[in-house]
Design a protein around this motif. Structure first.
Motif, PDB file in Angstrom:
ATOM      1  N   THR A  70      -6.993  -2.839  -7.009  1.00 34.71           N
ATOM      2  CA  THR A  70      -7.679  -1.657  -6.479  1.00 34.71           C
ATOM      3  C   THR A  70      -7.157  -1.232  -5.113  1.00 34.71           C
ATOM      4  N   THR A  71      -6.398  -2.094  -4.426  1.00 35.25           N
ATOM      5  CA  THR A  71      -5.720  -1.726  -3.184  1.00 35.25           C
ATOM      6  C   THR A  71      -4.275  -2.200  -3.278  1.00 35.25           C
ATOM      7  N   TYR A  72      -3.405  -1.582  -2.504  1.00 33.36           N
ATOM      8  CA  TYR A  72      -2.012  -2.013  -2.536  1.00 33.36           C
ATOM      9  C   TYR A  72      -1.875  -3.442  -2.008  1.00 33.36           C
ATOM     10  N   ALA A  73      -2.620  -3.767  -0.968  1.00 33.82           N
ATOM     11  CA  ALA A  73      -2.530  -5.111  -0.375  1.00 33.82           C
ATOM     12  C   ALA A  73      -2.946  -6.186  -1.382  1.00 33.82           C
ATOM     13  N   THR A  74      -4.011  -5.950  -2.114  1.00 27.97           N
ATOM     14  CA  THR A  74      -4.471  -6.912  -3.124  1.00 27.97           C
ATOM     15  C   THR A  74      -3.450  -7.036  -4.246  1.00 27.97           C
ATOM     16  N   THR A  75      -2.900  -5.913  -4.677  1.00 30.44           N
ATOM     17  CA  THR A  75      -1.917  -5.925  -5.754  1.00 30.44           C
ATOM     18  C   THR A  75      -0.654  -6.660  -5.318  1.00 30.44           C
ATOM     19  N   ALA A  76      -0.198  -6.419  -4.101  1.00 33.53           N
ATOM     20  CA  ALA A  76       0.989  -7.103  -3.578  1.00 33.53           C
ATOM     21  C   ALA A  76       0.748  -8.604  -3.450  1.00 33.53           C
ATOM     22  N   ALA A  77      -0.434  -8.999  -2.994  1.00 31.06           N
ATOM     23  CA  ALA A  77      -0.767 -10.424  -2.884  1.00 31.06           C
ATOM     24  C   ALA A  77      -0.818 -11.081  -4.261  1.00 31.06           C
ATOM     25  N   ALA A  78      -1.357 -10.367  -5.238  1.00 38.12           N
ATOM     26  CA  ALA A  78      -1.432 -10.892  -6.604  1.00 38.12           C
ATOM     27  C   ALA A  78      -0.027 -11.036  -7.202  1.00 38.12           C
ATOM     28  N   ALA A  79       0.840 -10.061  -6.945  1.00 36.44           N
ATOM     29  CA  ALA A  79       2.223 -10.140  -7.425  1.00 36.44           C
ATOM     30  C   ALA A  79       2.941 -11.328  -6.787  1.00 36.44           C
ATOM     31  N   ALA A  80       2.741 -11.528  -5.506  1.00 33.86           N
ATOM     32  CA  ALA A  80       3.360 -12.667  -4.814  1.00 33.86           C
ATOM     33  C   ALA A  80       2.834 -13.988  -5.371  1.00 33.86           C
ATOM     34  N   ALA A  81       1.559 -14.033  -5.723  1.00 36.86           N
ATOM     35  CA  ALA A  81       0.974 -15.256  -6.279  1.00 36.86           C
ATOM     36  C   ALA A  81       1.575 -15.580  -7.647  1.00 36.86           C
ATOM     37  N   ILE A  82       1.777 -14.559  -8.481  1.00 38.42           N
ATOM     38  CA  ILE A  82       2.406 -14.803  -9.782  1.00 38.42           C
ATOM     39  C   ILE A  82       3.825 -15.306  -9.593  1.00 38.42           C
ATOM     40  N   ARG A  83       4.557 -14.649  -8.720  1.00 48.05           N
ATOM     41  CA  ARG A  83       5.942 -15.094  -8.488  1.00 48.05           C
ATOM     42  C   ARG A  83       5.974 -16.521  -7.964  1.00 48.05           C
ATOM     43  N   GLY A  84       5.074 -16.842  -7.049  1.00 43.48           N
ATOM     44  CA  GLY A  84       5.011 -18.200  -6.530  1.00 43.48           C
ATOM     45  C   GLY A  84       4.646 -19.227  -7.592  1.00 43.48           C
ATOM     46  N   ALA A  85       3.888 -18.806  -8.586  1.00 47.37           N
ATOM     47  CA  ALA A  85       3.450 -19.721  -9.640  1.00 47.37           C
ATOM     48  C   ALA A  85       4.517 -19.986 -10.694  1.00 47.37           C
ATOM     49  N   ILE A  86       5.390 -18.989 -10.968  1.00 51.10           N
ATOM     50  CA  ILE A  86       6.303 -19.167 -12.109  1.00 51.10           C
ATOM     51  C   ILE A  86       7.790 -19.104 -11.779  1.00 51.10           C
ATOM     52  N   ASP A  87       8.186 -18.509 -10.656  1.00 49.66           N
ATOM     53  CA  ASP A  87       9.611 -18.330 -10.362  1.00 49.66           C
ATOM     54  C   ASP A  87      10.290 -19.684 -10.175  1.00 49.66           C
ATOM     55  N   TYR A  88      11.420 -19.860 -10.836  1.00 49.29           N
ATOM     56  CA  TYR A  88      12.225 -21.083 -10.795  1.00 49.29           C
ATOM     57  C   TYR A  88      11.455 -22.319 -11.234  1.00 49.29           C
ATOM     58  N   THR A  89      10.660 -22.157 -12.294  1.00 43.31           N
ATOM     59  CA  THR A  89       9.963 -23.303 -12.874  1.00 43.31           C
ATOM     60  C   THR A  89      10.400 -23.460 -14.314  1.00 43.31           C
ATOM     61  N   SER A  90       9.921 -24.529 -14.943  1.00 49.85           N
ATOM     62  CA  SER A  90      10.115 -24.752 -16.371  1.00 49.85           C
ATOM     63  C   SER A  90       8.872 -25.454 -16.888  1.00 49.85           C
ATOM     64  N   SER A  91       8.627 -25.306 -18.182  1.00 50.51           N
ATOM     65  CA  SER A  91       7.439 -25.917 -18.778  1.00 50.51           C
ATOM     66  C   SER A  91       7.599 -25.938 -20.294  1.00 50.51           C
ATOM     67  N   GLY A  92       7.595 -27.120 -20.889  1.00 52.07           N
ATOM     68  CA  GLY A  92       7.703 -27.231 -22.339  1.00 52.07           C
ATOM     69  C   GLY A  92       8.956 -26.569 -22.869  1.00 52.07           C
ATOM     70  N   ASN A  93       8.785 -25.564 -23.743  1.00 53.07           N
ATOM     71  CA  ASN A  93       9.929 -24.851 -24.331  1.00 53.07           C
ATOM     72  C   ASN A  93      10.558 -23.841 -23.381  1.00 53.07           C
ATOM     73  N   LEU A  94       9.936 -23.581 -22.251  1.00 52.55           N
ATOM     74  CA  LEU A  94      10.496 -22.655 -21.266  1.00 52.55           C
ATOM     75  C   LEU A  94      11.392 -23.461 -20.334  1.00 52.55           C
ATOM     76  N   THR A  95      12.703 -23.302 -20.508  1.00 52.72           N
ATOM     77  CA  THR A  95      13.630 -24.156 -19.766  1.00 52.72           C
ATOM     78  C   THR A  95      13.939 -23.647 -18.371  1.00 52.72           C
ATOM     79  N   HIS A  96      13.769 -22.353 -18.152  1.00 53.46           N
ATOM     80  CA  HIS A  96      14.072 -21.789 -16.835  1.00 53.46           C
ATOM     81  C   HIS A  96      13.426 -20.416 -16.736  1.00 53.46           C
ATOM     82  N   ILE A  97      12.706 -20.187 -15.655  1.00 51.21           N
ATOM     83  CA  ILE A  97      12.082 -18.884 -15.407  1.00 51.21           C
ATOM     84  C   ILE A  97      12.634 -18.365 -14.094  1.00 51.21           C
TER      85      ILE A  97
END
Length: 124
Positions: A70-97
């Motif tokens: 609902t705000t740009y700041a919240t959306t940007a923080a949420a996008a950063a959180a997703i990137r922090g959670a999955i960028d350059y990780t692997s899990s099970g059949n996902l060998t590289h993200i």
């Protein structure tokens, strides 16, 4: 092939991302009456890595994640959180993200902000 399920699990396992999204990460489209921030994931493309004699044992999957808030700041923080959670990780059949890019996008609902992220995923 289920890429979105393991991605949602990785996001849910991250304290920061889970605190912001509280499970509001959906395959395909957002639920109609959802709270924000929320995200929708879509597989854009799958490229198999075939050999001369066998089917692919490793596919390259292009995933798009649209983050809404609902705000740009919240959306940007949420996008950063997703990137922090999955960028350059692997899990099970996902060998590289790997994050391929991020863009501010137009939202169909004028009261919402949207950021689109694209990821390249190795899937075995």
């Amino acid at each position: 092939m289920n890429v979105t399920g393991p991605i949602k699990t990785l996001i849910g396992a991250n304290v920061t991302a889970n605190g912001l999204f509280a499970g509001r990460v959906y395959p395909g489209v957002l639920e109609q009456e959802t709270a924000y921030p929320a995200a929708a994931m879509n597989v854009v493309n799958t490229n198999p890595n075939n050999s001369k004699t066998t089917a692919s044992t490793l596919d390259k999957v292009a995933l798009q994640i649209d983050i809404y808030g609902t705000t740009y700041a919240t959306t940007a923080a949420a996008a950063a959180a997703i990137r922090g959670a999955i960028d350059y990780t692997s899990s099970g059949n996902l060998t590289h993200i790997e994050c391929e890019g991020q863009q501010d996008m137009f939202s169909e609902k004028p009261e919402l902000f949207r950021i689109m992220q694209t990821y390249s995923i190795g899937y075995k």
